[in-house]
Enzyme design. Structure first.
Site, PDB file in Angstrom:
ATOM      1  N   ASP A  16       0.859  -1.190   0.000  1.00 35.03           N
ATOM      2  CA  ASP A  16       0.000   0.000   0.000  1.00 35.03           C
ATOM      3  C   ASP A  16       0.894   1.238   0.000  1.00 35.03           C
ATOM      4  OD1 ASP A  16      -1.636   2.138   0.683  1.00 35.03           O
ATOM      5  OD2 ASP A  16      -2.731   1.015   2.215  1.00 35.03           O
ATOM      6  N   ASN A  30      -6.548  12.643 -11.188  1.00 39.66           N
ATOM      7  CA  ASN A  30      -7.243  13.013 -12.418  1.00 39.66           C
ATOM      8  C   ASN A  30      -7.116  14.528 -12.583  1.00 39.66           C
ATOM      9  OD1 ASN A  30      -9.626  14.281 -11.114  1.00 39.66           O
ATOM     10  ND2 ASN A  30      -9.868  12.205 -10.321  1.00 39.66           N
ATOM     11  N   VAL A  39      -6.148   4.561  -5.897  1.00 42.09           N
ATOM     12  CA  VAL A  39      -5.012   5.023  -5.103  1.00 42.09           C
ATOM     13  C   VAL A  39      -5.200   6.501  -4.713  1.00 42.09           C
ATOM     14  CG1 VAL A  39      -3.497   5.632  -7.065  1.00 42.09           C
ATOM     15  CG2 VAL A  39      -2.500   4.867  -4.915  1.00 42.09           C
ATOM     16  N   ASP A  40      -5.850   7.269  -5.562  1.00 43.32           N
ATOM     17  CA  ASP A  40      -6.126   8.687  -5.297  1.00 43.32           C
ATOM     18  C   ASP A  40      -6.951   8.836  -4.004  1.00 43.32           C
ATOM     19  OD1 ASP A  40      -6.356  11.412  -5.720  1.00 43.32           O
ATOM     20  OD2 ASP A  40      -7.631  11.264  -7.488  1.00 43.32           O
ATOM     21  N   THR A 128      -3.394   1.893 -14.650  1.00 44.09           N
ATOM     22  CA  THR A 128      -3.805   0.488 -14.869  1.00 44.09           C
ATOM     23  C   THR A 128      -5.032   0.072 -14.056  1.00 44.09           C
ATOM     24  OG1 THR A 128      -2.291  -0.395 -13.198  1.00 44.09           O
ATOM     25  CG2 THR A 128      -1.458  -0.226 -15.452  1.00 44.09           C
ATOM     26  N   GLY A 129      -5.631   1.027 -13.337  1.00 44.45           N
ATOM     27  CA  GLY A 129      -6.878   0.726 -12.622  1.00 44.45           C
ATOM     28  C   GLY A 129      -8.062   1.234 -13.435  1.00 44.45           C
TER      29      GLY A 129
HETATM   30  P1  ADP Z   1      -5.859   5.079 -12.616  1.00 43.72           P
HETATM   31  O1  ADP Z   1      -7.125   5.898 -12.629  1.00 43.72           O
HETATM   32  O2  ADP Z   1      -4.629   5.882 -12.987  1.00 43.72           O
HETATM   33  O3  ADP Z   1      -6.003   3.817 -13.401  1.00 43.72           O
HETATM   34  P2  ADP Z   1      -6.280   3.671 -10.058  1.00 43.72           P
HETATM   35  O4  ADP Z   1      -6.111   4.230  -8.702  1.00 43.72           O
HETATM   36  O5  ADP Z   1      -7.648   3.284 -10.498  1.00 43.72           O
HETATM   37  O6  ADP Z   1      -5.609   4.748 -11.067  1.00 43.72           O
HETATM   38  O7  ADP Z   1      -5.349   2.407 -10.227  1.00 43.72           O
HETATM   39  C1  ADP Z   1      -3.953   2.477 -10.364  1.00 43.72           C
HETATM   40  C2  ADP Z   1      -3.310   1.335  -9.603  1.00 43.72           C
HETATM   41  O8  ADP Z   1      -3.235   1.680  -8.222  1.00 43.72           O
HETATM   42  C3  ADP Z   1      -4.057   0.003  -9.665  1.00 43.72           C
HETATM   43  O9  ADP Z   1      -3.100  -1.025  -9.896  1.00 43.72           O
HETATM   44  C4  ADP Z   1      -4.636  -0.117  -8.254  1.00 43.72           C
HETATM   45  O10 ADP Z   1      -4.760  -1.484  -7.856  1.00 43.72           O
HETATM   46  C5  ADP Z   1      -3.555   0.558  -7.458  1.00 43.72           C
HETATM   47  N1  ADP Z   1      -3.875   0.957  -6.077  1.00 43.72           N
HETATM   48  C6  ADP Z   1      -5.074   1.177  -5.492  1.00 43.72           C
HETATM   49  N2  ADP Z   1      -4.906   1.527  -4.196  1.00 43.72           N
HETATM   50  C7  ADP Z   1      -3.569   1.522  -3.954  1.00 43.72           C
HETATM   51  C8  ADP Z   1      -2.748   1.766  -2.815  1.00 43.72           C
HETATM   52  N3  ADP Z   1      -3.259   2.116  -1.632  1.00 43.72           N
HETATM   53  N4  ADP Z   1      -1.396   1.636  -2.956  1.00 43.72           N
HETATM   54  C9  ADP Z   1      -0.840   1.305  -4.136  1.00 43.72           C
HETATM   55  N5  ADP Z   1      -1.565   1.067  -5.247  1.00 43.72           N
HETATM   56  C10 ADP Z   1      -2.899   1.175  -5.159  1.00 43.72           C
END
Ligand code: ADP
Length: 181
Positions: A16, A30, A39-40, A128-129
């Site tokens: 994390d 964004n 992650v945001d 990639t999310g």
């Molecule tokens: P994007 O909109 O750029 O695709 P996301 O947040 O949806 O961003 O996903 C980007 C990556 O971050 C994904 O692989 C997701 O699993 C990962 N992610 C989500 N929460 C966390 C966290 N707390 N720490 C690290 N990576 C995370």
């Protein structure tokens, strides 16, 4: 997994990113910088409202953050002192400059860290999310961008981490890094 590039330790970690104590962590934001899911959301929840305050000030001053660019704020309640917010591309088939925009997001983020004389930075897997960038392709672009930045010239950076949330993302980055080095 870890390797040395130009005396900088590059590590791939499953975990994390909000728990990292590097000088900066990177947020996959964004353009509105208003927070969101993934992650945001996790970064804003853990860091508290002071990060959003600074984001709002940045947007008031310079407008929405274009894809491929990066800005820096405080880390608020996080262990990391700073958050570098970048915007990756939304995947749209691959012919809309996605690779260049994703590389730019990494390059602009790491450049900002070096300009601020930071010694350590942690990246998530940008795009990639929710943004749907295919994982293996994104891993290649991300690692190439960071490795070539580190190979170019020495900077203040000593430690660069990719903090990957789930095992499939972690495995993809590991196999890509093995191919690249
Ligand atoms: P994007 O909109 O750029 O695709 P996301 O947040 O949806 O961003 O996903 C980007 C990556 O971050 C994904 O692989 C997701 O699993 C990962 N992610 C989500 N929460 C966390 C966290 N707390 N720490 C690290 N990576 C995370």
């Amino acid at each position: 997994m870890e390797t040395l590039i130009n005396q900088v330790r590059l590590s791939l970690i499953q975990g994390d990113i909000t728990e990292q104590d590097t000088d900066a962590i990177v947020n996959a934001a964004n353009p509105s910088l208003m927070g969101g899911g993934g992650v945001d959301g996790a970064i804003h929840r853990a860091g508290g409202p002071v990060i959003l305050d600074e984001c709002n000030q940045i947007v008031a001053k310079q407008g929405r953050l274009p894809t491929g660019k990066a800005v820096i704020t405080t880390g608020g309640n996080l262990k990391a002192k700073h958050v570098i917010h970048t915007v990756g591309p939304i995947w749209d088939g691959g012919d809309r400059n996605e690779a260049e925009l994703l590389a730019s997001a990494y390059r602009e983020s790491i450049k900002l860290a070096a300009e601020r004389n930071l010694t350590s930075i942690s990246f998530p897997s940008v795009s990639t999310g929710a943004y749907g960038y295919p994982l293996d392709k994104a891993a290649r672009v991300a690692l190439r961008a960071v490795v070539s930045f580190l190979e170019e010239k020495p900077t203040s950076l000593k430690e660069v981490n990719f903090v990957l949330f789930d095992s499939s993302t972690y495995e993809s980055y590991c196999s890509t890094l093995k191919e690249l080095i």
